[in-house]
Design an enzyme around this catalytic site. Structure first.
Site, PDB file in Angstrom:
ATOM      1  N   PRO A 175       0.571  -1.167  -0.138  1.00  0.00           N
ATOM      2  CA  PRO A 175      -0.344   0.190   0.347  1.00  0.00           C
ATOM      3  C   PRO A 175       1.148   1.636  -0.099  1.00  0.00           C
ATOM      4  O   PRO A 175       2.033   1.399   0.469  1.00  0.00           O
ATOM      5  CB  PRO A 175      -0.741  -0.344   1.090  1.00  0.00           C
ATOM      6  CG  PRO A 175       0.077  -1.202   1.831  1.00  0.00           C
ATOM      7  CD  PRO A 175       0.182  -2.033   1.142  1.00  0.00           C
ATOM      8  N   ASN A 176       0.393   2.119  -0.861  1.00  0.00           N
ATOM      9  CA  ASN A 176       0.863   3.373  -0.661  1.00  0.00           C
ATOM     10  C   ASN A 176       2.090   3.574  -1.831  1.00  0.00           C
ATOM     11  O   ASN A 176       2.675   4.725  -2.005  1.00  0.00           O
ATOM     12  CB  ASN A 176       0.754   4.416   0.133  1.00  0.00           C
ATOM     13  CG  ASN A 176      -0.154   4.179   1.780  1.00  0.00           C
ATOM     14  OD1 ASN A 176      -1.224   4.633   0.930  1.00  0.00           O
ATOM     15  ND2 ASN A 176      -0.348   4.286   2.124  1.00  0.00           N
ATOM     16  N   GLU A 228      12.111 -10.073   1.500  1.00  0.00           N
ATOM     17  CA  GLU A 228      10.942  -8.749   1.713  1.00  0.00           C
ATOM     18  C   GLU A 228      12.841  -8.149   1.728  1.00  0.00           C
ATOM     19  O   GLU A 228      13.699  -7.828   1.883  1.00  0.00           O
ATOM     20  CB  GLU A 228      11.616  -8.903   3.403  1.00  0.00           C
ATOM     21  CG  GLU A 228      10.689  -7.755   3.990  1.00  0.00           C
ATOM     22  CD  GLU A 228      10.512  -7.763   5.506  1.00  0.00           C
ATOM     23  OE1 GLU A 228      11.100  -8.949   5.403  1.00  0.00           O
ATOM     24  OE2 GLU A 228      10.379  -6.871   5.977  1.00  0.00           O
ATOM     25  N   ALA A 258       3.524  -1.200   4.837  1.00  0.00           N
ATOM     26  CA  ALA A 258       2.811  -0.428   5.705  1.00  0.00           C
ATOM     27  C   ALA A 258       2.264  -2.668   6.176  1.00  0.00           C
ATOM     28  O   ALA A 258       1.947  -2.861   7.674  1.00  0.00           O
ATOM     29  CB  ALA A 258       1.686   0.120   6.358  1.00  0.00           C
ATOM     30  N   ARG A 311      14.015   3.955  12.046  1.00  0.00           N
ATOM     31  CA  ARG A 311      12.767   4.777  11.923  1.00  0.00           C
ATOM     32  C   ARG A 311      11.787   4.195  13.158  1.00  0.00           C
ATOM     33  O   ARG A 311      12.450   4.289  14.754  1.00  0.00           O
ATOM     34  CB  ARG A 311      11.560   4.621  10.964  1.00  0.00           C
ATOM     35  CG  ARG A 311      12.662   5.081   9.723  1.00  0.00           C
ATOM     36  CD  ARG A 311      11.089   4.984   8.701  1.00  0.00           C
ATOM     37  NE  ARG A 311      10.845   5.668   8.500  1.00  0.00           N
ATOM     38  CZ  ARG A 311       9.098   5.226   6.929  1.00  0.00           C
ATOM     39  NH1 ARG A 311       9.707   4.942   6.587  1.00  0.00           N
ATOM     40  NH2 ARG A 311       8.443   6.273   7.676  1.00  0.00           N
ATOM     41  N   TYR A 349      11.494   7.865   0.881  1.00  0.00           N
ATOM     42  CA  TYR A 349      11.093   7.266  -0.293  1.00  0.00           C
ATOM     43  C   TYR A 349      12.489   7.265  -1.852  1.00  0.00           C
ATOM     44  O   TYR A 349      11.804   5.990  -2.537  1.00  0.00           O
ATOM     45  CB  TYR A 349       9.605   6.382  -0.412  1.00  0.00           C
ATOM     46  CG  TYR A 349       9.538   6.243   0.573  1.00  0.00           C
ATOM     47  CD1 TYR A 349       9.755   4.783   1.732  1.00  0.00           C
ATOM     48  CD2 TYR A 349       8.352   7.105   1.462  1.00  0.00           C
ATOM     49  CE1 TYR A 349       8.980   4.876   2.648  1.00  0.00           C
ATOM     50  CE2 TYR A 349       7.720   6.797   2.582  1.00  0.00           C
ATOM     51  CZ  TYR A 349       8.356   5.826   3.463  1.00  0.00           C
ATOM     52  OH  TYR A 349       7.251   5.275   4.297  1.00  0.00           O
ATOM     53  N   ASN A 351       7.652  -6.221  -1.263  1.00  0.00           N
ATOM     54  CA  ASN A 351       8.114  -4.758  -0.399  1.00  0.00           C
ATOM     55  C   ASN A 351       6.587  -4.907   0.432  1.00  0.00           C
ATOM     56  O   ASN A 351       5.540  -4.596  -0.290  1.00  0.00           O
ATOM     57  CB  ASN A 351       8.532  -3.396  -1.327  1.00  0.00           C
ATOM     58  CG  ASN A 351       8.144  -2.370  -0.054  1.00  0.00           C
ATOM     59  OD1 ASN A 351       7.903  -1.938   0.962  1.00  0.00           O
ATOM     60  ND2 ASN A 351       8.943  -1.079  -0.608  1.00  0.00           N
ATOM     61  N   ARG A 397       5.427  12.386  -3.558  1.00  0.00           N
ATOM     62  CA  ARG A 397       5.849  12.816  -1.498  1.00  0.00           C
ATOM     63  C   ARG A 397       6.313  12.202  -0.426  1.00  0.00           C
ATOM     64  O   ARG A 397       7.405  11.044  -1.579  1.00  0.00           O
ATOM     65  CB  ARG A 397       4.059  12.571  -0.644  1.00  0.00           C
ATOM     66  CG  ARG A 397       3.024  13.244  -1.040  1.00  0.00           C
ATOM     67  CD  ARG A 397       1.891  12.655  -0.767  1.00  0.00           C
ATOM     68  NE  ARG A 397       0.804  13.839  -1.080  1.00  0.00           N
ATOM     69  CZ  ARG A 397       0.128  13.623  -1.591  1.00  0.00           C
ATOM     70  NH1 ARG A 397       0.261  12.879  -2.637  1.00  0.00           N
ATOM     71  NH2 ARG A 397      -1.516  14.522  -2.291  1.00  0.00           N
ATOM     72  N   HIS A 399      12.029  -3.384   1.297  1.00  0.00           N
ATOM     73  CA  HIS A 399      12.148  -1.829   2.124  1.00  0.00           C
ATOM     74  C   HIS A 399      13.172  -0.327   1.352  1.00  0.00           C
ATOM     75  O   HIS A 399      14.340  -1.207   1.288  1.00  0.00           O
ATOM     76  CB  HIS A 399      12.173  -1.705   3.286  1.00  0.00           C
ATOM     77  CG  HIS A 399      11.172  -2.851   4.476  1.00  0.00           C
ATOM     78  ND1 HIS A 399      10.053  -3.242   3.725  1.00  0.00           N
ATOM     79  CD2 HIS A 399      11.501  -3.750   4.550  1.00  0.00           C
ATOM     80  CE1 HIS A 399       9.275  -3.787   4.755  1.00  0.00           C
ATOM     81  NE2 HIS A 399      10.523  -4.474   4.875  1.00  0.00           N
TER      82      HIS A 399
HETATM   83  O1  CA2 Z   1      10.570   1.332   3.305  1.00  0.00           O
HETATM   84  C1  CA2 Z   1      10.100   1.071   3.019  1.00  0.00           C
HETATM   85  O2  CA2 Z   1      10.235   0.862   2.067  1.00  0.00           O
HETATM   86  C2  CA2 Z   1       8.380   0.930   3.542  1.00  0.00           C
HETATM   87  O3  CA2 Z   1       7.594  -0.380   3.226  1.00  0.00           O
HETATM   88  C3  CA2 Z   1       7.508   1.615   2.905  1.00  0.00           C
HETATM   89  C4  CA2 Z   1       6.169   1.227   3.608  1.00  0.00           C
HETATM   90  C5  CA2 Z   1       6.906   1.333   5.349  1.00  0.00           C
HETATM   91  O4  CA2 Z   1       5.346   1.661   5.803  1.00  0.00           O
HETATM   92  C6  CA2 Z   1       6.751   0.744   5.602  1.00  0.00           C
HETATM   93  O5  CA2 Z   1       7.455   0.753   7.455  1.00  0.00           O
HETATM   94  C7  CA2 Z   1       9.091   0.983   5.044  1.00  0.00           C
HETATM   95  C8  CA2 Z   1       5.027   2.524   3.851  1.00  0.00           C
HETATM   96  C9  CA2 Z   1       5.337   3.148   2.377  1.00  0.00           C
HETATM   97  C10 CA2 Z   1       4.667   4.378   1.762  1.00  0.00           C
HETATM   98  O6  CA2 Z   1       5.088   4.842   0.133  1.00  0.00           O
HETATM   99  C11 CA2 Z   1       4.615   6.588   0.139  1.00  0.00           C
HETATM  100  C12 CA2 Z   1       5.506   6.742  -0.849  1.00  0.00           C
HETATM  101  C13 CA2 Z   1       5.421   8.442  -1.310  1.00  0.00           C
HETATM  102  C14 CA2 Z   1       4.719   9.315  -0.726  1.00  0.00           C
HETATM  103  C15 CA2 Z   1       4.074   9.287   0.582  1.00  0.00           C
HETATM  104  C16 CA2 Z   1       4.327   6.954   1.179  1.00  0.00           C
END
Ligand code: CA2
Length: 145
Positions: A9-10, A98, A77, A107, A22, A74, A17, A100
């Site tokens: 997700p996201n 896995e 969340a 974090r 990221y 990946n 953003r 990230h």
């Molecule tokens: O660092 C990573 O790849 C994560 O899997 C990213 C997740 C986070 O919940 C994990 O703890 C670590 C969040 C992805 C959110 O992606 C976004 C991308 C652009 C803008 C906002 C969020």
């Protein structure tokens, strides 16, 4: 050989953003790089993204029927919440890495636990887009052995 890349997700918002966390690349730009890396090694890559837990479970279940040899995931969340996706990966028994973009261990405390790491062949975190490329290289080596 087929490698399935699953983005949680996201991650569809990458490049729009929080680039300081990221990176600046969009998900299609990352996918292009990873799929090209796999292709050079003669491996077909398929990349998917979903914001829905049940869709990711369905994708993992159908990976067996599609003959997927290796998964790079990946879970975003869902890393920290999803017993359902963990159970799906355990059930299909397809080896996976896995990954990230960020380093969850540097974090918030709630990001320190993963439901996936103990089942994974390996975990790569904190290298931005290179986490994806390192995982592709590791998948190529794994499949060659
Ligand atoms: O660092 C990573 O790849 C994560 O899997 C990213 C997740 C986070 O919940 C994990 O703890 C670590 C969040 C992805 C959110 O992606 C976004 C991308 C652009 C803008 C906002 C969020």
């Amino acid at each position: 050989m087929t490698v399935l890349i699953i983005n949680g997700p996201n991650l569809n918002m990458l490049g729009t953003r929080e680039p300081e966390i990221y990176g600046a690349l969009t998900l299609p730009q990352i996918e292009e790089k990873v799929l090209a890396r796999l292709k050079v090694a003669g491996i077909e890559g398929v990349s998917v993204q979903s914001n829905a837990e049940h869709e990711i479970v369905d994708t993992i279940q159908s990976a067996v029927l599609k003959g997927v040899d290796f998964i790079i995931i990946n879970p975003a969340a869902f890393t920290h919440t999803s017993v359902a996706i963990r159970d799906a990966l355990a059930a299909v028994a397809i080896p996976f890495i896995e990954i990230h973009l960020s380093n969850p261990h540097s974090r918030e405390a709630f990001r320190k636990h993963s439901y996936f790491s103990d089942l994974a062949v390996g975990v790569i975190a904190g290298f931005g887009v290179d986490s994806y490329l390192m995982a592709a290289d590791a998948a190529i080596k794994h499949l060659a052995n």
